[in-house]
Scaffold this motif. Structure first.
Motif, PDB file in Angstrom:
ATOM      1  N   PHE A  42       1.275   1.326   1.651  1.00  0.00           N
ATOM      2  CA  PHE A  42       1.242   1.817   0.173  1.00  0.00           C
ATOM      3  C   PHE A  42       1.817   2.982  -0.262  1.00  0.00           C
ATOM      4  O   PHE A  42       1.941   3.052  -1.526  1.00  0.00           O
ATOM      5  CB  PHE A  42      -0.406   1.842  -0.032  1.00  0.00           C
ATOM      6  N   ASN A  43       2.152   3.889   0.577  1.00  0.00           N
ATOM      7  CA  ASN A  43       2.816   5.249   0.032  1.00  0.00           C
ATOM      8  C   ASN A  43       4.304   5.177  -0.149  1.00  0.00           C
ATOM      9  O   ASN A  43       4.946   6.268  -0.205  1.00  0.00           O
ATOM     10  CB  ASN A  43       2.071   6.237   0.605  1.00  0.00           C
ATOM     11  N   ASP A  44       4.777   4.073   0.455  1.00  0.00           N
ATOM     12  CA  ASP A  44       6.148   4.070   0.838  1.00  0.00           C
ATOM     13  C   ASP A  44       6.980   3.157  -0.310  1.00  0.00           C
ATOM     14  O   ASP A  44       6.664   2.077  -0.528  1.00  0.00           O
ATOM     15  CB  ASP A  44       6.557   3.458   2.132  1.00  0.00           C
ATOM     16  N   PRO A  45       7.632   3.905  -1.588  1.00  0.00           N
ATOM     17  CA  PRO A  45       8.191   3.328  -2.390  1.00  0.00           C
ATOM     18  C   PRO A  45       9.368   2.012  -2.138  1.00  0.00           C
ATOM     19  O   PRO A  45       9.450   1.253  -2.845  1.00  0.00           O
ATOM     20  CB  PRO A  45       8.847   4.300  -3.419  1.00  0.00           C
ATOM     21  N   ALA A  46       9.722   2.248  -1.108  1.00  0.00           N
ATOM     22  CA  ALA A  46      10.688   0.949  -0.555  1.00  0.00           C
ATOM     23  C   ALA A  46      10.026   0.004   0.395  1.00  0.00           C
ATOM     24  O   ALA A  46      10.532  -1.121   0.635  1.00  0.00           O
ATOM     25  CB  ALA A  46      11.592   1.796   0.416  1.00  0.00           C
ATOM     26  N   SER A  47       8.664   0.205   0.752  1.00  0.00           N
ATOM     27  CA  SER A  47       7.955  -0.917   1.252  1.00  0.00           C
ATOM     28  C   SER A  47       7.484  -2.155   0.464  1.00  0.00           C
ATOM     29  O   SER A  47       7.176  -1.949  -0.638  1.00  0.00           O
ATOM     30  CB  SER A  47       6.687  -0.204   2.140  1.00  0.00           C
ATOM     31  N   ARG A  48       7.288  -3.132   0.979  1.00  0.00           N
ATOM     32  CA  ARG A  48       7.159  -4.309   0.312  1.00  0.00           C
ATOM     33  C   ARG A  48       5.416  -4.262  -0.160  1.00  0.00           C
ATOM     34  O   ARG A  48       5.034  -5.068  -1.193  1.00  0.00           O
ATOM     35  CB  ARG A  48       7.149  -5.658   0.853  1.00  0.00           C
ATOM     36  N   ALA A  49       4.666  -3.372   0.549  1.00  0.00           N
ATOM     37  CA  ALA A  49       3.330  -3.220   0.304  1.00  0.00           C
ATOM     38  C   ALA A  49       3.059  -2.020  -0.642  1.00  0.00           C
ATOM     39  O   ALA A  49       2.014  -1.991  -0.911  1.00  0.00           O
ATOM     40  CB  ALA A  49       2.688  -2.977   2.033  1.00  0.00           C
ATOM     41  N   TYR A  50       4.068  -1.561  -1.149  1.00  0.00           N
ATOM     42  CA  TYR A  50       3.901  -0.431  -2.065  1.00  0.00           C
ATOM     43  C   TYR A  50       3.154  -1.015  -3.116  1.00  0.00           C
ATOM     44  O   TYR A  50       3.431  -1.923  -3.733  1.00  0.00           O
ATOM     45  CB  TYR A  50       5.294  -0.041  -2.423  1.00  0.00           C
ATOM     46  N   GLY A  51       1.999  -0.258  -3.555  1.00  0.00           N
ATOM     47  CA  GLY A  51       1.271  -0.448  -4.753  1.00  0.00           C
ATOM     48  C   GLY A  51       0.266  -1.826  -4.452  1.00  0.00           C
ATOM     49  O   GLY A  51      -0.164  -2.234  -5.415  1.00  0.00           O
ATOM     50  N   GLY A  52       0.212  -2.004  -3.493  1.00  0.00           N
ATOM     51  CA  GLY A  52      -0.732  -3.285  -2.839  1.00  0.00           C
ATOM     52  C   GLY A  52       0.077  -4.394  -2.254  1.00  0.00           C
ATOM     53  O   GLY A  52       1.184  -4.718  -2.587  1.00  0.00           O
ATOM     54  N   CYS A 101       3.750 -10.821   1.093  1.00  0.00           N
ATOM     55  CA  CYS A 101       3.615  -9.910   2.228  1.00  0.00           C
ATOM     56  C   CYS A 101       2.242  -9.669   3.180  1.00  0.00           C
ATOM     57  O   CYS A 101       2.221  -8.491   3.547  1.00  0.00           O
ATOM     58  CB  CYS A 101       4.384  -8.490   1.791  1.00  0.00           C
ATOM     59  N   ARG A 102       1.619 -10.628   2.744  1.00  0.00           N
ATOM     60  CA  ARG A 102       0.333 -10.569   3.432  1.00  0.00           C
ATOM     61  C   ARG A 102       0.307 -10.431   4.950  1.00  0.00           C
ATOM     62  O   ARG A 102      -0.696  -9.903   5.691  1.00  0.00           O
ATOM     63  CB  ARG A 102      -0.548 -11.806   3.057  1.00  0.00           C
ATOM     64  N   LEU A 135       1.494  -0.546  13.707  1.00  0.00           N
ATOM     65  CA  LEU A 135       0.409   0.127  13.459  1.00  0.00           C
ATOM     66  C   LEU A 135      -0.710  -0.975  13.743  1.00  0.00           C
ATOM     67  O   LEU A 135      -0.568  -2.229  13.601  1.00  0.00           O
ATOM     68  CB  LEU A 135       0.207   0.757  11.992  1.00  0.00           C
ATOM     69  N   PRO A 136      -2.068  -0.619  13.738  1.00  0.00           N
ATOM     70  CA  PRO A 136      -3.354  -1.636  14.114  1.00  0.00           C
ATOM     71  C   PRO A 136      -3.426  -2.472  13.066  1.00  0.00           C
ATOM     72  O   PRO A 136      -2.877  -2.361  11.762  1.00  0.00           O
ATOM     73  CB  PRO A 136      -4.365  -0.614  14.283  1.00  0.00           C
ATOM     74  N   LYS A 137      -4.034  -3.811  13.413  1.00  0.00           N
ATOM     75  CA  LYS A 137      -4.202  -4.919  12.107  1.00  0.00           C
ATOM     76  C   LYS A 137      -4.778  -4.150  11.089  1.00  0.00           C
ATOM     77  O   LYS A 137      -5.774  -3.182  11.165  1.00  0.00           O
ATOM     78  CB  LYS A 137      -4.879  -5.932  12.891  1.00  0.00           C
ATOM     79  N   GLY A 138      -4.101  -4.711   9.663  1.00  0.00           N
ATOM     80  CA  GLY A 138      -4.960  -4.104   8.666  1.00  0.00           C
ATOM     81  C   GLY A 138      -4.250  -2.850   8.124  1.00  0.00           C
ATOM     82  O   GLY A 138      -4.477  -2.795   6.830  1.00  0.00           O
ATOM     83  N   ILE A 139      -3.269  -2.208   8.796  1.00  0.00           N
ATOM     84  CA  ILE A 139      -2.557  -1.267   8.030  1.00  0.00           C
ATOM     85  C   ILE A 139      -1.097  -1.591   7.930  1.00  0.00           C
ATOM     86  O   ILE A 139      -0.438  -1.589   8.822  1.00  0.00           O
ATOM     87  CB  ILE A 139      -2.842   0.147   8.818  1.00  0.00           C
ATOM     88  N   PRO A 140      -0.491  -1.723   6.771  1.00  0.00           N
ATOM     89  CA  PRO A 140       0.681  -2.430   6.374  1.00  0.00           C
ATOM     90  C   PRO A 140       1.808  -1.249   6.682  1.00  0.00           C
ATOM     91  O   PRO A 140       1.718  -0.240   6.455  1.00  0.00           O
ATOM     92  CB  PRO A 140       0.790  -2.871   4.960  1.00  0.00           C
ATOM     93  N   SER A 141       2.743  -1.763   7.670  1.00  0.00           N
ATOM     94  CA  SER A 141       3.821  -0.842   7.951  1.00  0.00           C
ATOM     95  C   SER A 141       4.840  -1.785   8.758  1.00  0.00           C
ATOM     96  O   SER A 141       4.286  -2.828   9.308  1.00  0.00           O
ATOM     97  CB  SER A 141       3.674   0.247   8.670  1.00  0.00           C
TER      98      SER A 141
END
Length: 196
Positions: free
Chosen positions: A47-57, A62-63, A88-94
């Motif tokens: 969520f905190n990486d602006p280059a990540s697909r998961a950025y902002g939710g 990307c589920r 990372l463990p299940k449920g934490i996107p990275s």
DNA sequence: AGGAAGATCTACT
DNA sequence: GTAGATCTTCCTA
């Protein structure tokens, strides 16, 4: 010589990105076997990486980033399929992006998938590698730690002599840390340069 | 409908 | 080496 277990991926993506260098990615295709040594990776946070697909939710496509560590996350950018492995463990996107490999087995088949003049151009980029290996979205959501999966990553004991790092390539908004890692002086590393 | 996205290829200087 | 076109999804409006 064993398949890396889920616990290998259940760590910080930066650590996994570094540890994946020198490991071998194996792809079973119609009874044939394609493989290559991983020589270049990038780490992406959530969520905190602006280059990540998961950025902002998490968005629908990307589920799979919320799945078990070791899950394949494959998506299209600029007409290229890019292959990531969830960390990372299940449920934490990275995730860790595989950017380049050194072709090992099945080079003939790779050349059929991707016509190039020089063997060094076969898999030296994230989109080139997936094309040569015949990897598309159909494998999205599979787990590379599962022995029955058509794609596995194994440890064959090879250890890179020296690892370099740089900023990630092509991202419009990067983090302050250097999150791209590659094997120094390996001719199969992509030629792309991070933007200044 | 329009545009952005973690890229690649081609055609030049 | 660099610039520009173009590749294909998915998100947002």
């Amino acid at each position: 010589m064993y398949i890396l277990p889920k616990s290998f991926y259940a760590r910080d993506p930066k650590v996994v990105a570094i540890d994946l260098l020198g490991k071998v990615i194996v792809r079973k295709l119609d009874g044939e076997r394609l493989s290559g040594i991983i020589v270049e990776t990038e780490a992406y946070y959530g969520f905190n990486d602006p280059a990540s697909r998961a950025y902002g939710g998490i968005k629908p496509f990307c589920r799979v980033m919320l799945e078990e560590p070791g899950t394949l996350f494959i998506y299209m950018v600029h007409g290229n399929w890019l292959l990531n492995i969830v960390t990372l463990p299940k449920g934490i996107p990275s995730a860790v992006l595989i950017r380049a490999v050194e072709p090992k087995e099945g080079i003939k088949i790779m050349l059929r998938n991707r016509r190039v003049k020089r063997i060094y151009d076969l898999t030296n980029g994230p989109g080139k590698f997936t094309k040569a290996f015949g990897i598309t979205k159909e494998y999205n959501g599979l787990n590379v730690a599962d022995p029955s999966s058509p794609i596995n990553i194994i440890d064959e004991g090879y250890r890179p002599s020296s690892i370099e790092s740089s900023h990630r390539i092509g991202v419009s908004r990067d983090l302050p840390q250097k999150l791209r890692f590659y094997i120094k002086d390996n001719p199969y590393v992509s030629k792309a340069k991070p933007r200044a």
